[in-house]
Design a protein around this motif. Structure first.
Motif, short mmCIF file in Angstrom:
data_model
loop_
_atom_site.label_atom_id
_atom_site.label_comp_id
_atom_site.label_asym_id
_atom_site.label_seq_id
_atom_site.Cartn_x
_atom_site.Cartn_y
_atom_site.Cartn_z
N THR A 2 10.24 5.93 4.83
CA THR A 2 9.93 7.67 4.86
C THR A 2 9.22 8.01 6.44
O THR A 2 8.94 8.71 7.37
CB THR A 2 10.02 8.09 4.06
OG1 THR A 2 8.67 7.67 3.85
CG2 THR A 2 10.60 8.39 3.74
N GLY A 3 8.68 6.93 7.31
CA GLY A 3 7.07 7.14 7.75
C GLY A 3 8.08 7.22 9.11
O GLY A 3 7.35 8.11 10.61
N PHE A 61 1.04 4.63 -3.07
CA PHE A 61 1.33 6.07 -1.81
C PHE A 61 2.34 6.10 -3.17
O PHE A 61 1.72 7.34 -3.71
CB PHE A 61 1.11 6.42 -0.69
CG PHE A 61 0.74 6.93 -0.32
CD1 PHE A 61 -0.55 7.51 -0.29
CD2 PHE A 61 2.15 7.87 0.23
CE1 PHE A 61 -0.79 9.01 0.43
CE2 PHE A 61 1.09 9.59 0.60
CZ PHE A 61 -0.04 9.21 0.43
N VAL A 121 6.80 2.50 12.73
CA VAL A 121 5.53 2.85 12.29
C VAL A 121 5.03 1.80 11.12
O VAL A 121 3.56 1.33 11.35
CB VAL A 121 5.41 4.30 12.51
CG1 VAL A 121 5.47 4.48 10.99
CG2 VAL A 121 4.12 4.32 12.47
N GLU A 122 5.34 1.69 9.96
CA GLU A 122 4.74 0.87 9.42
C GLU A 122 4.75 -0.33 9.57
O GLU A 122 4.08 -1.38 8.61
CB GLU A 122 5.72 1.37 7.25
CG GLU A 122 6.07 2.11 7.52
CD GLU A 122 7.35 2.83 7.90
OE1 GLU A 122 7.87 2.24 8.68
OE2 GLU A 122 7.85 4.41 6.91
N THR A 154 2.01 9.54 -5.85
CA THR A 154 3.06 10.83 -6.04
C THR A 154 4.00 11.56 -6.78
O THR A 154 4.79 12.16 -6.55
CB THR A 154 3.50 11.08 -4.25
OG1 THR A 154 4.46 9.78 -4.26
CG2 THR A 154 2.11 11.01 -3.41
N LEU A 199 -5.72 -1.81 12.20
CA LEU A 199 -4.72 -1.04 12.89
C LEU A 199 -4.35 -1.55 14.38
O LEU A 199 -5.01 -1.82 15.05
CB LEU A 199 -5.54 0.47 12.63
CG LEU A 199 -5.72 1.10 11.47
CD1 LEU A 199 -6.28 2.05 11.74
CD2 LEU A 199 -4.28 1.65 10.99
N SER A 234 0.74 -1.31 -0.32
CA SER A 234 0.14 -0.16 -0.14
C SER A 234 0.82 1.21 0.08
O SER A 234 0.94 1.77 -0.18
CB SER A 234 -1.27 0.10 1.23
OG SER A 234 0.43 -0.15 2.29
#
Lengths: 726, 215
Positions: free
Chosen positions: B88-89, B19, B129-130, B23, B138, B15
């Motif tokens: 990059t989170g 994303f 975090v990923e 971008t 979640l 995912s």
């Protein structure tokens, strides 16, 4: 949090607006998927670093970049010798909005690279290389021969005749017309009022340089495709940012695209364009490759701006019945060597006083530049005047709350009226919720023992005007409404607010609204997220575009196949003559002060705000809470301290500047008194800046009430508490 | 590492890729291999390794996915995560151990990844975090952070999440004061501290229920 919708004519509840709503991009924010500028990776991208002046004031005799250039992997180096780009928004507006006229006229240009350099942190050179380590290595190989010039750090010293001149025109800042003039304001006859006064009070207050210190250090990614420049950058206003970049680089607006998908805080420090945008663009052109310029935390602290430090001298006259009959303010604001904001001070206008004289001198110093930080001229001015008035009330033996209610502003001018006026309601509600009569010590410092409690209060009337912005809405055959707005969401939740306003105005569920924002190639003009006006102005544009779309839908029916309906609006509302729109508020604080260690702790904090109709209570509450905690930092901790001899900043960074941590944040109680005055989007008023405006005055007054002595210089650190008690 | 974990890590990665494509940023090719596969190929990081500086090939398991990767010895762990692995989170707020935006778990312990060298992670397990969510599900902390609007600008949020997770692992029933102390190393300039504390309290509540605790 509590909310009070008020009679008479209690606000009609709405369907989407006014209901606590989870952010539309909340998932991205908690999964690490949100793309901030530093996360943007482009193929073949180079990394850039900025070399900054180690001296507070110096002329560059020469720069030798040969060793740096010879390093394999180094693609471009720019200095003042080969880059003459003016960073317009960096200063030359003289405190006014930068425009073509000012660019032409100004005598005091701030370049991307200046010679002479005028503060520790002024950019000297920038390097682009294949990695950030290489760029750093190259940076250290640049040899600069500086002729060190005398410097001045203190803003009052800078005005003295013997102070070194930072500009040929002297140290009193020039305005946009190149005039060296203090900011002065007069009402009534001050001299007469002082002569006739029952009592006269005089005092001096000062505030420190407070850095915005947003969590995301500045970054900019620039890529040229032919003559088209794209800049990924964290800016609160993509439209202004694009316009400023185009003007500074001498290219057309439509040759610049600015993209901001997520940004890590603003607080006034990321409005318009930044020198990082220009430097990245110049390096990318020079290197013929995309460039990511990253500021280190220290770069961001010394290279970007914070709130201007001030010294404020007040003189107040009172009548026999405790009325304020005259206020005089003389003040000096330290702007650093470039005037990025006016340097004015707010607060005097809070009192219904017939005779007022203010004279504020913005001056140049060799410190880091000052500019907008959340309520630019408000928290420091409100701290001064509300400390002063608190003191006057004590000396007149009047409860400070009663003194405020007697003397506070009731109308914006003799002829003018407020669109609604809820200041008494805010104060009375706050006093009740806080239990002012119990917590306030009639005799300051009277608690027994070394740990003393006390209570303080402050009140606010704060700008909340209307103005121009744009929105476009497109409806497709699937029934999806795509809203195009040029907002960026600095953290206050603008994307969600805009989507909620659209859903409300269109009469559809939020799930059918898609939002496109933060890209100048896709979005129309938006005012930009500064001055707490996005909801009021861009929100109104969304409402009007929605109205148009609904009319089209009624006339033409829903689109089918590939057809779409598109509506746009660019409302430019103005207030009627003599109508003024303000947000109002009152803060009540209890502190605990340890007179043996000097430590001050906030133990209870009650806020009451009229910010009009609250769009999203979930996010609105956090705006007040966060701003108050920033205000606690400004009042009790934060100060950029300089070594006088060398001009070096000693506290640049989160740790030494002591921005608040979890341990410094008590629970902030928030109550909104809601009124719809018929202006702005569904009656929305300014909100984001309000919380910090009130905090310093209220906390400082609470410290006085606790210890019985007044600390008149922010921040109220332990040494100062012990100092006034000694 | 269970197969289930492996799948979930890949799901999150997919995912993220979508994303990034959206971008128009460059894709970061990740070679994910089983932790047991010692023959994992060395992957080329997204940023070029300078051949003239000391380098080391390390093995590191990130969010349940094993990597063999050549790193410059001077790289910090956060540089490897962000630039090398495209995760990059995890954010860099200060790059000097002051703000906590870069907090990750190293062998289950919350650390500042800006203050650890990448080579120190050799043979160890890193969680970011990923890796918090399990597929589309979640983590309770993420859910609570959404519901209580903990993230304003969101830049410190990954770090707050990782510290909160470490806190709850050590102390499933923290008091407000314990939460403040546990997250004290994670600055938030939006100063949304009230909401972070509120979120962690909320996330801790279901645990109390299942533990038949003291609600």
């Amino acid at each position: 949090m509590s909310r009070q919708a008020n009679a008479p004519g209690a606000m009609a509840p709405l369907t989407t607006v006014g209901r606590s709503t989870v952010r539309i991009d909340a998932l991205e924010r908690v999964t690490g998927r949100a793309t901030y500028t530093g996360d943007v990776q482009l193929p073949g991208m180079l990394y850039a670093r900025v070399l900054r002046s180690p001296h507070p004031h110096a002329r560059i005799r020469s720069i030798d970049v040969s060793k740096a250039k010879a390093l394999p992997g180094v693609s471009a180096i720019v200095t003042h010798e080969n880059c003459k780009v003016v960073w317009g928004a960096g200063s030359i507006a003289g405190g006014a909005q930068y425009n073509d006229e000012i660019k032409k006229n100004t005598k005091q240009r701030r370049y991307a690279f200046n010679n002479p350099v005028r503060f520790v942190g002024d950019p000297v050179a920038a390097v682009a290389a294949t990695s950030r380590h290489l760029a750093e290595e190259a940076m250290h190989l640049i040899v600069v021969d500086f002729e060190i010039l005398p410097h001045v750090l203190d803003h009052e010293e800078a005005l003295k005749a013997e102070a070194p001149s930072i500009w040929p025109e002297g140290n009193l800042c020039l305005n946009a017309r190149n005039e060296a003039q203090p900011i002065a304001q007069k009402r009534g006859n001050v001299d007469q009022a002082f002569a006739a006064a029952n009592r006269v009070f005089e005092d001096r207050y000062s505030t420190a340089f407070v850095h915005n210190a947003q969590m995301e250090p500045r970054a900019a990614v620039a890529i040229w495709e032919g003559d088209k420049l794209t800049v990924y950058t964290p800016t609160g206003g993509i439209a202004n940012c694009r316009h400023d970049i185009a003007r500074d680089l001498g290219i057309a607006d439509d040759k610049v695209r600015v993209v901001t998908q997520y940004m890590g805080g603003n607080f006034g420090n990321k409005n318009q364009n930044q020198d990082a945008d220009l430097i990245a663009a110049v390096l990318a052109k020079e290197a013929a490759a995309p460039v990511k310029l990253e500021f280190t935390r220290k770069d961001d602290f010394i290279g970007m701006h914070g709130k201007w430090p001030t010294t404020q001298y007040y003189k107040v006259a009172t009548t026999a019945d405790g009325g304020v009959s005259a206020i005089q303010l003389r003040a000096v604001s330290g702007m650093g060597p470039y005037r990025k904001n006016s340097g004015t001070l707010a607060g005097v206008e809070l009192y219904a006083c017939p005779n007022i004289g203010t004279n504020i001198s913005p001056v140049y110093t060799n410190k880091t530049v000052s500019g907008n930080y959340r309520g630019p001229e408000f928290p420091q001015g409100f701290f001064g005047i509300q400390s002063m008035m608190d003191d006057v009330a004590y000396q007149l033996k009047i409860d400070p709350v009663e003194f405020a209610i007697k003397n506070m502003v009731r109308r914006p001018s003799e002829q003018g009226t407020f669109t609604n006026y809820s200041l008494p309601e805010c104060i009375e509600t706050g006093a009740r919720l806080f239990d002012w009569k119990t917590r306030w010590r009639r005799q300051p410092g009277s608690d027994a023992g070394p740990i003393k409690r006390g209570a303080g209060f402050s009140f606010m009337a704060f700008r909340s005007g209307v103005g121009q912005s744009s929105a476009v809405i497109r409806l497709d055959a699937k029934g999806i409404y795509t809203v195009f707005v040029g907002v960026t969401d600095v953290g206050a939740g603008a994307k969600t607010t805009m989507a909620m306003i659209a859903a409300e105005a269109l009469g559809v569920p939020l799930s059918r609204v898609h939002l496109v924002s933060g890209d100048t190639d896709k979005c129309p003009y938006s005012v930009g997220e500064s001055g707490s006006r996005t909801t009021i102005q861009t929100g109104q544009a969304v409402i009007e575009a929605a109205r148009d779309l609904k009319q089209q839908l009624a006339a033409k029916g829903a689109p089918t196949g590939d057809a779409v309906l598109v509506a746009s609006a660019t409302p430019s509302p103005r207030m009627e003559a003599n109508k003024v729109r303000n947000a109002f508020g009152a803060h009540f604080v209890e502190v605990e002060a340890d007179v043996e260690s000097g430590r001050v702790r906030v133990t209870k904090y009650v806020t009451v705000h009229d910010s009009g109709r609250i769009m999203n209570p979930l996010t609105a509450k956090g705006q007040i809470q966060g701003a108050v905690v920033q205000g606690i930092g400004m009042t009790l901790h934060e100060d950029m301290i300089y070594d006088r001899a060398s001009g070096q900043p000693l506290t640049a960074g989160f740790y030494y500047d002591r921005i608040p941590t979890h341990l410094d944040a008590p629970e902030i109680e928030v109550t909104f008194v809601e009124h719809d005055d018929g202006y702005g989007a569904y009656g929305a008023k300014s909100l984001g800046e309000s919380g910090i405006v009130l905090a310093p005055g209220a906390i400082a007054n609470a410290v006085f009430n606790a210890i019985g002595r007044r600390v008149k210089d922010l921040p109220i650190t332990r040494d100062k508490v012990l100092g006034v008690l000694a | 590492m269970s197969n289930k974990d492996d799948t979930s890590a890949r799901d999150v990665e997919v995912s993220r890729r979508e994303f990034i494509e959206g971008t128009s940023a460059a894709l970061v090719a990740v070679t994910a291999v089983s932790a047991l596969d010692a023959q994992a190929p060395v992957r080329a990081p997204a940023i070029s390794v300078d051949p003239s500086v000391p380098r080391t090939t390390i093995r590191v398991t990130v969010n349940g996915v094993a990597h063999r990767v050549e790193v410059e010895d001077r790289w910090t762990l956060v540089e490897l995560l962000r630039d090398g692995l495209g995760l990059t989170g995890t954010k860099i707020g200060c790059d000097r151990g002051e703000c906590g935006a870069c907090t990750v778990h190293l062998d289950g312990k919350a650390v500042y990844s800006c203050s650890n060298l990448a080579v120190w992670a050799d043979g160890r397990k890193v969680d970011t975090v990923e890796g918090l969510a399990t597929g589309d599900r979640l983590h309770p902390l993420q859910q609570a952070f959404i519901e209580h609007d903990a993230a304003q600008c969101g830049f410190c949020t990954s770090g707050q999440l990782m510290s909160a997770k470490a806190l709850l692992a050590a102390n499933p029933h923290p008091t407000i004061e314990q939460i403040r102390a546990g997250l004290a190393g994670n600055l938030c300039r939006c100063a949304n501290y009230n909401r972070y504390v509120e979120s962690v309290m909320a996330a801790a509540s279901p645990a109390r229920n299942t533990a038949g605790g003291d609600r």
